[in-house]
Design an enzyme around this catalytic site. Structure first.
Site, PDB file in Angstrom:
ATOM      1  N   GLU A   1      -7.006   4.937   7.723  1.00  0.00           N
ATOM      2  CA  GLU A   1      -6.736   6.343   7.371  1.00  0.00           C
ATOM      3  C   GLU A   1      -7.941   6.954   6.652  1.00  0.00           C
ATOM      4  O   GLU A   1      -8.222   8.144   6.816  1.00  0.00           O
ATOM      5  CB  GLU A   1      -5.441   6.433   6.539  1.00  0.00           C
ATOM      6  CG  GLU A   1      -4.217   6.195   7.422  1.00  0.00           C
ATOM      7  CD  GLU A   1      -3.001   5.594   6.734  1.00  0.00           C
ATOM      8  OE1 GLU A   1      -2.937   5.609   5.493  1.00  0.00           O
ATOM      9  OE2 GLU A   1      -2.129   5.070   7.453  1.00  0.00           O
TER      10      GLU A   1
ATOM     11  N   GLU B   1      -5.815  -4.717  10.410  1.00  0.00           N
ATOM     12  CA  GLU B   1      -4.797  -3.689  10.622  1.00  0.00           C
ATOM     13  C   GLU B   1      -5.063  -2.978  11.948  1.00  0.00           C
ATOM     14  O   GLU B   1      -5.884  -2.048  11.998  1.00  0.00           O
ATOM     15  CB  GLU B   1      -4.846  -2.655   9.484  1.00  0.00           C
ATOM     16  CG  GLU B   1      -4.538  -3.239   8.128  1.00  0.00           C
ATOM     17  CD  GLU B   1      -3.831  -2.232   7.225  1.00  0.00           C
ATOM     18  OE1 GLU B   1      -2.862  -2.624   6.570  1.00  0.00           O
ATOM     19  OE2 GLU B   1      -4.232  -1.038   7.208  1.00  0.00           O
TER      20      GLU B   1
ATOM     21  N   ASN C   1       0.885  -1.174   0.000  1.00  0.00           N
ATOM     22  CA  ASN C   1       0.000   0.000   0.000  1.00  0.00           C
ATOM     23  C   ASN C   1       0.922   1.224   0.000  1.00  0.00           C
ATOM     24  O   ASN C   1       1.503   1.558   1.026  1.00  0.00           O
ATOM     25  CB  ASN C   1      -0.895  -0.024   1.250  1.00  0.00           C
ATOM     26  CG  ASN C   1      -1.711   1.255   1.383  1.00  0.00           C
ATOM     27  OD1 ASN C   1      -1.741   2.092   0.473  1.00  0.00           O
ATOM     28  ND2 ASN C   1      -2.377   1.411   2.522  1.00  0.00           N
TER      29      ASN C   1
ATOM     30  N   LYS D   1       0.225   4.251  -0.209  1.00  0.00           N
ATOM     31  CA  LYS D   1      -0.362   5.469   0.395  1.00  0.00           C
ATOM     32  C   LYS D   1      -0.076   6.670  -0.515  1.00  0.00           C
ATOM     33  O   LYS D   1      -0.068   6.518  -1.736  1.00  0.00           O
ATOM     34  CB  LYS D   1       0.152   5.651   1.822  1.00  0.00           C
ATOM     35  CG  LYS D   1      -0.078   4.378   2.660  1.00  0.00           C
ATOM     36  CD  LYS D   1       0.037   4.561   4.142  1.00  0.00           C
ATOM     37  CE  LYS D   1      -0.255   3.227   4.830  1.00  0.00           C
ATOM     38  NZ  LYS D   1      -0.243   3.307   6.284  1.00  0.00           N
TER      39      LYS D   1
HETATM   40  P1  13P Z   1       2.856   0.426   7.756  1.00  0.00           P
HETATM   41  O1  13P Z   1       3.326  -0.889   7.180  1.00  0.00           O
HETATM   42  O2  13P Z   1       3.623   1.602   7.278  1.00  0.00           O
HETATM   43  O3  13P Z   1       2.704   0.343   9.244  1.00  0.00           O
HETATM   44  O4  13P Z   1       1.370   0.646   7.182  1.00  0.00           O
HETATM   45  C1  13P Z   1       0.456  -0.368   7.304  1.00  0.00           C
HETATM   46  C2  13P Z   1      -0.737  -0.048   6.479  1.00  0.00           C
HETATM   47  O5  13P Z   1      -1.476   0.876   6.778  1.00  0.00           O
HETATM   48  C3  13P Z   1      -0.967  -0.840   5.271  1.00  0.00           C
HETATM   49  O6  13P Z   1      -2.209  -0.571   4.715  1.00  0.00           O
END
Ligand code: 13P
Length: 252
Positions: A97, A167, A9, A11
């Site tokens: 998020e 998550e 991901n 982001k």
């Molecule tokens: P991190 O691996 O940066 O903690 O993020 C996890 C996440 O939100 C994957 O969707």
């Protein structure tokens, strides 16, 4: 036997030049890794780039969100059919998020889940508790409510074309990972809850763990019986880290 799935991901990270370097390194690294499935979920503007670089490879791609409507006057929104135009296989739905920063409710997440399936893509439906919720002992209640939004409306059969990602919000981007046994407990809870509706769907359901999955903890997480892979944030932006996680998935 469920196959492991490793999804990056990205982001809101990436630029054309760095994406190319990252994807070329990932492609070279997973070409011979046939033991698991791989995907990256990227920001919308890069879908065309990702499609042209990954087409025909063993790395699938997808988006991180969509709008639940097919078209309309929704300034700034992206319709499901726009994602299939660019070959997307997956869409992340209900990420914490999105739920937290963009105020997406269970109802909206459920509508987006259904819209993703209707367009022929697989939702990666995220559930998970905050630290305050874990500390007050309501983790299972929170996860159950998020899961039930889909189970009660879309129905259990829809999960045969979907992926669930557990998550824990307190483990996202914090470097804190749920201990493998802690994560396993919630994964088993999710599978059992789905099994109450349909045991076959539950048995084949892919449940990813997300929350600071790194090269140095992936193997022990993936060794857990109900952890079927990872939804990887930060570490998916670093080719060597992501590839080490992919290798752990292929070996598990
Ligand atoms: P991190 O691996 O940066 O903690 O993020 C996890 C996440 O939100 C994957 O969707």
């Amino acid at each position: 036997m469920r196959r492991k799935l490793i999804v990056g991901n990205w982001k809101m990270y990436g630029r054309l030049a760095s994406n190319r370097a990252l994807l070329e390194a990932i492609l070279a690294g997973v070409r011979e890794l046939r033991g698991a499935d791989y995907a990256v979920c990227v920001p919308y503007p890069y879908l065309a780039q990702v499609q042209s670089l990954l087409q025909g490879s063993n790395v699938a791609w997808g988006a991180q969100n969509l709008n639940q409507y097919e078209e309309g006057a929704f300034t700034g929104a992206v319709a499901p059919g726009m994602l299939t135009d660019f070959g997307c296989s997956y869409v992340i739905i209900g990420h914490s998020e999105r739920r937290g920063l963009f105020h997406e409710s269970n109802e909206i997440a459920d509508a987006k889940f259904t819209a993703t399936l209707k367009a022929g893509m697989k939702p990666i439906f995220c559930v998970g508790e905050t630290l305050a919720e874990r500390e007050s002992g309501v983790t299972e209640q929170v996860v159950a409510t998020q899961l039930d939004a889909v189970l009660s409306h879309a129905g259990v059969q829809t999960l045969s074309n979907a992926v669930i990602a557990y998550e824990p919000v307190w483990a996202i981007g914090t470097g804190k990972t749920a201990a493998p046994s802690q994560a396993q407990t919630v994964h088993a809870f999710i599978r059992e809850r789905v099994a109450k509706h349909d045991s076959q769907v539950a048995q084949s359901l892919c449940i990813l763990y997300g929350g600071s999955v790194k090269a140095n903890n992936a193997a022990e997480l993936f060794a857990m019986p109900d952890i079927d892979g990872g939804l990887v944030g930060g570490a998916s932006l670093v080719a060597s880290e992501f590839l080490a996680i992919c290798r752990a998935g292929a070996r598990a």
